[in-house]
Write a protein that holds these residues in place. Structure first.
Motif, PDB file in Angstrom:
ATOM      1  N   LEU A  61     -29.530 -51.921-105.184  1.00 40.54           N
ATOM      2  CA  LEU A  61     -29.578 -51.322-106.522  1.00 40.54           C
ATOM      3  C   LEU A  61     -28.195 -51.135-107.138  1.00 40.54           C
ATOM      4  CD1 LEU A  61     -32.275 -48.622-105.712  1.00 40.54           C
ATOM      5  CD2 LEU A  61     -32.620 -50.831-106.847  1.00 40.54           C
ATOM      6  N   ALA A  62     -27.158 -51.370-106.355  1.00 43.48           N
ATOM      7  CA  ALA A  62     -25.780 -51.168-106.836  1.00 43.48           C
ATOM      8  C   ALA A  62     -25.436 -52.014-108.061  1.00 43.48           C
ATOM      9  CB  ALA A  62     -24.795 -51.425-105.704  1.00 43.48           C
ATOM     10  N   PRO A  63     -25.816 -53.299-108.137  1.00 38.55           N
ATOM     11  CA  PRO A  63     -25.475 -54.055-109.347  1.00 38.55           C
ATOM     12  C   PRO A  63     -26.045 -53.438-110.629  1.00 38.55           C
ATOM     13  CG  PRO A  63     -26.062 -55.559-107.589  1.00 38.55           C
ATOM     14  CD  PRO A  63     -26.393 -54.174-107.100  1.00 38.55           C
TER      15      PRO A  63
ATOM     16  N   LEU B 263     -24.017 -64.164-109.686  1.00 37.02           N
ATOM     17  CA  LEU B 263     -23.842 -65.322-108.810  1.00 37.02           C
ATOM     18  C   LEU B 263     -22.364 -65.649-108.634  1.00 37.02           C
ATOM     19  CD1 LEU B 263     -25.001 -67.701-107.153  1.00 37.02           C
ATOM     20  CD2 LEU B 263     -25.081 -68.990-109.302  1.00 37.02           C
ATOM     21  N   ALA B 264     -21.601 -65.598-109.725  1.00 35.92           N
ATOM     22  CA  ALA B 264     -20.161 -65.866-109.641  1.00 35.92           C
ATOM     23  C   ALA B 264     -19.468 -64.835-108.749  1.00 35.92           C
ATOM     24  CB  ALA B 264     -19.548 -65.866-111.040  1.00 35.92           C
ATOM     25  N   ALA B 265     -19.835 -63.572-108.908  1.00 35.31           N
ATOM     26  CA  ALA B 265     -19.257 -62.518-108.063  1.00 35.31           C
ATOM     27  C   ALA B 265     -19.638 -62.751-106.597  1.00 35.31           C
ATOM     28  CB  ALA B 265     -19.729 -61.145-108.533  1.00 35.31           C
ATOM     29  N   ASP B 266     -20.860 -63.177-106.364  1.00 40.61           N
ATOM     30  CA  ASP B 266     -21.324 -63.445-105.006  1.00 40.61           C
ATOM     31  C   ASP B 266     -20.534 -64.587-104.375  1.00 40.61           C
ATOM     32  OD1 ASP B 266     -23.130 -63.030-102.772  1.00 40.61           O
ATOM     33  OD2 ASP B 266     -24.134 -64.875-103.390  1.00 40.61           O
TER      34      ASP B 266
ATOM     35  N   CYS C  98     -12.601 -55.340-100.720  1.00 42.44           N
ATOM     36  CA  CYS C  98     -12.303 -56.416-101.665  1.00 42.44           C
ATOM     37  C   CYS C  98     -13.557 -57.070-102.234  1.00 42.44           C
ATOM     38  CB  CYS C  98     -11.428 -57.479-100.999  1.00 42.44           C
ATOM     39  SG  CYS C  98      -9.741 -56.948-100.709  1.00 42.44           S
ATOM     40  N   THR C  99     -14.506 -57.371-101.365  1.00 44.73           N
ATOM     41  CA  THR C  99     -15.700 -58.069-101.846  1.00 44.73           C
ATOM     42  C   THR C  99     -16.582 -57.149-102.699  1.00 44.73           C
ATOM     43  OG1 THR C  99     -16.823 -57.654 -99.736  1.00 44.73           O
ATOM     44  CG2 THR C  99     -15.721 -59.782-100.002  1.00 44.73           C
ATOM     45  N   SER C 100     -16.673 -55.889-102.333  1.00 43.83           N
ATOM     46  CA  SER C 100     -17.410 -54.946-103.178  1.00 43.83           C
ATOM     47  C   SER C 100     -16.668 -54.746-104.498  1.00 43.83           C
ATOM     48  CB  SER C 100     -17.564 -53.598-102.476  1.00 43.83           C
ATOM     49  OG  SER C 100     -18.282 -53.749-101.286  1.00 43.83           O
ATOM     50  N   GLY C 101     -15.353 -54.718-104.416  1.00 42.66           N
ATOM     51  CA  GLY C 101     -14.533 -54.583-105.619  1.00 42.66           C
ATOM     52  C   GLY C 101     -14.688 -55.757-106.558  1.00 42.66           C
ATOM     53  N   ILE C 102     -14.883 -56.940-106.005  1.00 41.94           N
ATOM     54  CA  ILE C 102     -15.111 -58.116-106.843  1.00 41.94           C
ATOM     55  C   ILE C 102     -16.373 -57.925-107.670  1.00 41.94           C
ATOM     56  CG2 ILE C 102     -15.805 -60.552-106.759  1.00 41.94           C
ATOM     57  CD1 ILE C 102     -13.800 -60.843-104.396  1.00 41.94           C
TER      58      ILE C 102
ATOM     59  N   CYS D 164     -15.646 -55.276-110.372  1.00 45.34           N
ATOM     60  CA  CYS D 164     -14.771 -55.762-111.440  1.00 45.34           C
ATOM     61  C   CYS D 164     -15.432 -56.829-112.315  1.00 45.34           C
ATOM     62  CB  CYS D 164     -13.471 -56.302-110.856  1.00 45.34           C
ATOM     63  SG  CYS D 164     -12.429 -55.024-110.142  1.00 45.34           S
ATOM     64  N   VAL D 165     -16.056 -57.808-111.677  1.00 49.85           N
ATOM     65  CA  VAL D 165     -16.662 -58.910-112.438  1.00 49.85           C
ATOM     66  C   VAL D 165     -17.852 -58.410-113.260  1.00 49.85           C
ATOM     67  CG1 VAL D 165     -17.921 -61.097-112.208  1.00 49.85           C
ATOM     68  CG2 VAL D 165     -15.842 -60.717-110.888  1.00 49.85           C
TER      69      VAL D 165
END
Length: 149
Positions: free
Chosen positions: A133-135, A11-14, A39-43, A46-47
């Motif tokens: 399924l990526a997460p 949720l924080a990453a979202d 950037c958003t996928s990278g977030i 990373c997170v």
């Protein structure tokens, strides 16, 4: 508790991804959209990767075979539920699907920039499934790479 922490991390990453993605949405140029997607996928990477690595570090002394898998699955749970609603319901859900998966907002816009579910083809909907399924993949890869050092 670990599953709840995983969901809060996603949720924080979202939310962070939505902030970045919507901030960069002012510019409709292709370069800005690509940068936003990276950037958003990278977030998310990373997170969630950092959280998985920290979890693996804590689990080094007493590893569990089931909990990392459950945490990985729970990381994708909101995205999978969202995809299932998009795929199998008759409601106009695509705009909500984009927000629930804010870290892939620009990628979804590359697939189909419309906000309406009616504008999606069957192939486009199926193309979105691997992103759901990526997460799980990010969590499990980060977790097991940290355990293996």
């Amino acid at each position: 508790m670990k599953i709840l922490k995983t969901l809060v991390t996603v949720l924080a990453a979202d939310l962070l991804s939505l902030f970045i993605g919507l901030t960069l949405a002012v510019s409709s140029g292709m370069v800005a959209r690509i940068i936003s997607a990276v950037c958003t996928s990278g977030i998310l990477i990373c997170v969630l990767g950092s959280f998985a690595s920290k979890t693996a570090e804590e689990d080094e002394k007493k590893p569990s075979s089931v909990m990392p898998l459950l945490m990985g699955i729970s990381a994708s749970l909101p995205a999978l539920i969202s995809w299932l609603i998009l795929k199998f319901s008759d409601i106009d859900f695509y705009r909500w699907h984009k927000l629930i998966n804010g870290y892939f907002l620009q990628i979804f816009n590359f697939i189909n920039s419309d906000a309406s579910s009616a504008a999606l083809t069957e192939a486009q909907i199926w193309l979105m499934l691997p992103l759901s399924l990526a997460p799980t993949a990010i969590f499990l890869i980060s977790y097991y790479l940290k355990l293996k050092k």
